[in-house]
Design an enzyme around this catalytic site. Structure first.
Site, PDB file in Angstrom:
ATOM      1  CE  LYS A 117      -4.435   1.005   0.202  1.00 34.93           C
ATOM      2  NZ  LYS A 117      -5.590   0.215  -0.247  1.00 34.93           N
ATOM      3  CG  ASP A 149      -7.372   3.376  -0.723  1.00 33.63           C
ATOM      4  OD1 ASP A 149      -7.823   2.227  -0.656  1.00 33.63           O
ATOM      5  OD2 ASP A 149      -7.461   4.183   0.237  1.00 33.63           O
TER       6      ASP A 149
HETATM    7  P1  NDP Z   1     -12.989   7.875  -2.712  1.00 36.21           P
HETATM    8  O1  NDP Z   1     -11.903   8.859  -2.536  1.00 36.21           O
HETATM    9  O2  NDP Z   1     -13.542   7.645  -4.070  1.00 36.21           O
HETATM   10  O3  NDP Z   1     -14.211   8.212  -1.739  1.00 36.21           O
HETATM   11  C1  NDP Z   1     -14.035   8.286  -0.374  1.00 36.21           C
HETATM   12  C2  NDP Z   1     -15.351   8.649   0.279  1.00 36.21           C
HETATM   13  O4  NDP Z   1     -15.223   8.517   1.697  1.00 36.21           O
HETATM   14  C3  NDP Z   1     -15.757  10.091   0.024  1.00 36.21           C
HETATM   15  O5  NDP Z   1     -17.152  10.193   0.045  1.00 36.21           O
HETATM   16  C4  NDP Z   1     -15.132  10.810   1.212  1.00 36.21           C
HETATM   17  O6  NDP Z   1     -15.767  12.044   1.525  1.00 36.21           O
HETATM   18  C5  NDP Z   1     -15.342   9.805   2.322  1.00 36.21           C
HETATM   19  N1  NDP Z   1     -14.256   9.946   3.329  1.00 36.21           N
HETATM   20  C6  NDP Z   1     -12.930   9.830   3.121  1.00 36.21           C
HETATM   21  N2  NDP Z   1     -12.231  10.069   4.246  1.00 36.21           N
HETATM   22  C7  NDP Z   1     -13.158  10.353   5.166  1.00 36.21           C
HETATM   23  C8  NDP Z   1     -13.073  10.702   6.529  1.00 36.21           C
HETATM   24  N3  NDP Z   1     -11.886  10.786   7.161  1.00 36.21           N
HETATM   25  N4  NDP Z   1     -14.240  10.913   7.198  1.00 36.21           N
HETATM   26  C9  NDP Z   1     -15.441  10.827   6.552  1.00 36.21           C
HETATM   27  N5  NDP Z   1     -15.566  10.514   5.254  1.00 36.21           N
HETATM   28  C10 NDP Z   1     -14.449  10.287   4.577  1.00 36.21           C
HETATM   29  O7  NDP Z   1     -12.412   6.506  -2.105  1.00 36.21           O
HETATM   30  P2  NDP Z   1     -12.900   5.006  -2.347  1.00 36.21           P
HETATM   31  O8  NDP Z   1     -14.360   4.962  -2.531  1.00 36.21           O
HETATM   32  O9  NDP Z   1     -12.028   4.414  -3.362  1.00 36.21           O
HETATM   33  O10 NDP Z   1     -12.517   4.327  -0.941  1.00 36.21           O
HETATM   34  C11 NDP Z   1     -13.429   4.249   0.146  1.00 36.21           C
HETATM   35  C12 NDP Z   1     -12.962   3.159   1.087  1.00 36.21           C
HETATM   36  O11 NDP Z   1     -12.933   1.908   0.389  1.00 36.21           O
HETATM   37  C13 NDP Z   1     -11.557   3.326   1.662  1.00 36.21           C
HETATM   38  O12 NDP Z   1     -11.509   2.772   2.959  1.00 36.21           O
HETATM   39  C14 NDP Z   1     -10.695   2.458   0.736  1.00 36.21           C
HETATM   40  O13 NDP Z   1      -9.515   2.040   1.368  1.00 36.21           O
HETATM   41  C15 NDP Z   1     -11.647   1.301   0.501  1.00 36.21           C
HETATM   42  N6  NDP Z   1     -11.410   0.484  -0.679  1.00 36.21           N
HETATM   43  C16 NDP Z   1     -11.323   1.036  -1.918  1.00 36.21           C
HETATM   44  C17 NDP Z   1     -11.153   0.228  -3.023  1.00 36.21           C
HETATM   45  C18 NDP Z   1     -11.138   0.766  -4.401  1.00 36.21           C
HETATM   46  O14 NDP Z   1     -11.040  -0.028  -5.346  1.00 36.21           O
HETATM   47  N7  NDP Z   1     -11.253   2.058  -4.617  1.00 36.21           N
HETATM   48  C19 NDP Z   1     -10.984  -1.219  -2.884  1.00 36.21           C
HETATM   49  C20 NDP Z   1     -11.167  -1.708  -1.542  1.00 36.21           C
HETATM   50  C21 NDP Z   1     -11.345  -0.872  -0.502  1.00 36.21           C
HETATM   51  P3  NDP Z   1     -15.088  13.432   1.067  1.00 36.21           P
HETATM   52  O15 NDP Z   1     -15.292  13.510  -0.407  1.00 36.21           O
HETATM   53  O16 NDP Z   1     -15.836  14.460   1.835  1.00 36.21           O
HETATM   54  O17 NDP Z   1     -13.648  13.346   1.456  1.00 36.21           O
HETATM   55  O1  2IT Z   2      -7.975  -1.502  -0.626  1.00 35.96           O
HETATM   56  C1  2IT Z   2      -7.933  -1.992  -1.764  1.00 35.96           C
HETATM   57  O2  2IT Z   2      -8.056  -3.219  -1.956  1.00 35.96           O
HETATM   58  C2  2IT Z   2      -7.744  -1.092  -2.898  1.00 35.96           C
HETATM   59  N1  2IT Z   2      -7.659   0.121  -2.705  1.00 35.96           N
HETATM   60  C3  2IT Z   2      -7.590  -1.654  -4.294  1.00 35.96           C
HETATM   61  C4  2IT Z   2      -6.192  -2.134  -4.528  1.00 35.96           C
HETATM   62  C5  2IT Z   2      -5.895  -2.575  -5.932  1.00 35.96           C
HETATM   63  O3  2IT Z   2      -4.713  -2.895  -6.150  1.00 35.96           O
HETATM   64  O4  2IT Z   2      -6.752  -2.599  -6.800  1.00 35.96           O
END
Ligand code: NDP
Ligand code: 2IT
Length: 449
Positions: A129, A169
């Site tokens: 990561k 992420d």
């Molecule tokens: P994005 O940046 O697309 O969206 C993040 C969302 O979460 C936004 O709505 C943001 O609000 C909110 N957020 C972020 N930080 C905070 C905080 N400290 N407090 C409250 N709200 C918060 O990210 P993703 O959707 O990609 O990721 C969301 C979660 O999913 C994370 O935990 C990530 O690690 C996990 N994840 C992502 C994957 C992926 O493929 N993208 C895969 C597996 C897990 P705002 O816009 O106001 O900041």
């Molecule tokens: O938390 C996660 O699994 C991710 N942000 C996706 C990682 C990836 O390599 O697609």
């Protein structure tokens, strides 16, 4: 739960001694150690070979300066990281997070969990990561591009299509991935699948954008079906409004649920008629605006300041898809009291340890992050395959592979839980199933890392 064996207590104490300030990392470690305790009783050779202490120490930690120039000509600096945690079963694989809160503890907890998540996918992917304490919010496209180019100018020394393959992420989506890919290609003069989540015109996989959100719902659906339930007719609350949340909304709705609340870090919206994911997509991906602007589209909806209030909205199914430790014990109690019977973690470690334990005790259907959100990285693995064979697959082909992977993860986790005497506990089941494959690979490879 608590760590019981003297051996694992010592192992944990050793980590806490040198990494005592890394709260998120220690939280993630505690959960895995508690889960794998019965495996060590059956497999004493794992102790002799130091498998657990070796797993807790990243193979490599890289921290670096990222200087860039803002639109006013001012030079700025951020700190970048890449933690290459485990290459036991494949090249390091995991996303990059750009958020002001990023620090070594957060990158280590994410990298550590990624080892077991990636193992659960059944694909040959190690765990890693990275990220930076850079805030893309409010920055121009040019500023984001200059930051990404500077970040990659250092990161390129440490990654490669067979070494370490980053992805997105929080704060890193297709725009950032595109800029980083372009810089890597320019510096190496080669077109390879060094990063996933790329645009589909230059090596990205169809369905990668949707994969994490879809995967969360495929997993939840499988879990609910095994318990004689489904999304059909259920109200669903989804925190966050980013990549994971948007496509979790789309799939949960397709499966018969009604998504009545979503949030961002400022507040949440409530719409009992069901939130159309396309509106959120336009607000968040198109305009990069706040979720409160949903009221411009649906004036009858409600907006409430403060994001944690979302857990006071009564629902059958809760999908925390924002960030770590966003759902605490008090919120868990409120959810259960108001009829919530299923929780699936779309974000990484969104439930505090106390909240998670409460859900498990209350026999709520609980899908832990490592299993439930593995669809994103699994589809990244499918993107790597397509890049290697230089052949894109159709949306349907990728989506059906993703669906099958999520079903397998559910059954492998449920079977491991049953085999170790904690039937229905997917937290323990997923940790054990993910752990065993990595531990065995380390045994076969000798003391090489
Ligand atoms: P994005 O940046 O697309 O969206 C993040 C969302 O979460 C936004 O709505 C943001 O609000 C909110 N957020 C972020 N930080 C905070 C905080 N400290 N407090 C409250 N709200 C918060 O990210 P993703 O959707 O990609 O990721 C969301 C979660 O999913 C994370 O935990 C990530 O690690 C996990 N994840 C992502 C994957 C992926 O493929 N993208 C895969 C597996 C897990 P705002 O816009 O106001 O900041
Ligand atoms: O938390 C996660 O699994 C991710 N942000 C996706 C990682 C990836 O390599 O697609």
């Amino acid at each position: 739960m608590a760590i019981k064996s003297a051996y694992l207590k010592d192992v944990y104490a050793d980590v806490a001694k040198i990494d005592g300030e890394q709260y998120e990392f220690l939280q993630a470690v505690r959960e895995v150690l508690e889960s794998v305790e019965p495996v060590l009783e059956r497999r004493p050779e794992l102790k002799k070979q130091g498998i657990i202490p070796r797993m807790l120490e990243p193979e490599r930690i890289i921290a670096f300066r990222v200087p860039w120039v803002d639109d006013s000509g001012q030079v700025r600096v951020n700190r970048g990281y890449r933690v290459q945690f485990s290459s036991a079963i494949g090249p390091y694989k995991g996303g990059l997070r750009f958020h002001p809160s990023v620090n070594l503890s957060i990158v280590k907890f994410l990298g550590f969990e990624q080892i077991f998540k990636n193992s659960l996918t059944g694909l040959p992917l190690g765990g890693g990561k990275g990220g930076a304490n850079f805030n893309p919010k409010g920055k121009s496209d040019e500023e984001v591009m200059r930051f990404c180019q500077s970040f990659m100018t250092e990161l390129q020394h440490h990654i490669g299509p067979d070494t370490d393959v980053p992805a997105g992420d929080i704060g890193v989506g297709s725009r950032e991935v595109g800029f980083m890919f372009g810089q890597y290609k320019r510096l190496h003069n080669e077109f390879t699948g060094v990063i996933t989540g790329k645009g589909t015109s230059f090596g990205g996989s169809l369905a990668r954008t949707e994969a994490t959100g879809y995967g969360v719902c495929y997993f939840t659906d499988e879990m609910l079906q095994a318990g004689g339930k489904s999304f059909q007719g259920q109200s669903v609350v989804i925190s966050g409004s980013g990549n994971v949340a948007i496509y979790a909304n789309q799939k949960a709705t397709e499966l018969g649920g009604t998504v009545i609340a979503m949030s961002d870090s400022n507040g949440y919206i409530y719409d009992p008629n069901g939130i159309d994911y396309k509106i959120i997509q336009e607000i968040k991906e198109g305009k990069r605006a706040r979720i409160s602007t949903y009221l411009d589209y649906v004036p009858s909806a409600k907006y409430v300041e403060g994001c944690s209030g979302i857990w006071t909205v009564p629902c059958g199914v809760a999908l925390p898809c924002a960030t770590q430790n966003e759902l605490d014990l008090e919120s868990a109690k409120t959810l259960v009291k108001q009829g919530c019977f299923a929780v699936a973690e779309g974000a990484n470690m969104p439930c505090t340890q106390e909240a998670m334990e409460y859900f498990v005790q209350q026999k709520v259907f609980f899908a832990p992050a490592k299993a439930a959100n593995a669809g994103g990285v699994a589809t990244s693995g499918l993107e790597m395959t397509q890049d290697s064979i230089r052949m894109p697959w159709s949306f349907e082909e990728v989506d059906s592979k993703l669906h099958e992977i999520m079903q397998n993860i559910y059954h492998n986790s449920a079977n491991a839980a049953a085999e170790y005497g904690v039937e229905g506990n997917l937290v323990v089941g997923a940790n054990i199933a993910g752990f065993l494959k990595v531990a065995d690979a380390m045994l076969w490879q000798g003391v090489c890392g």
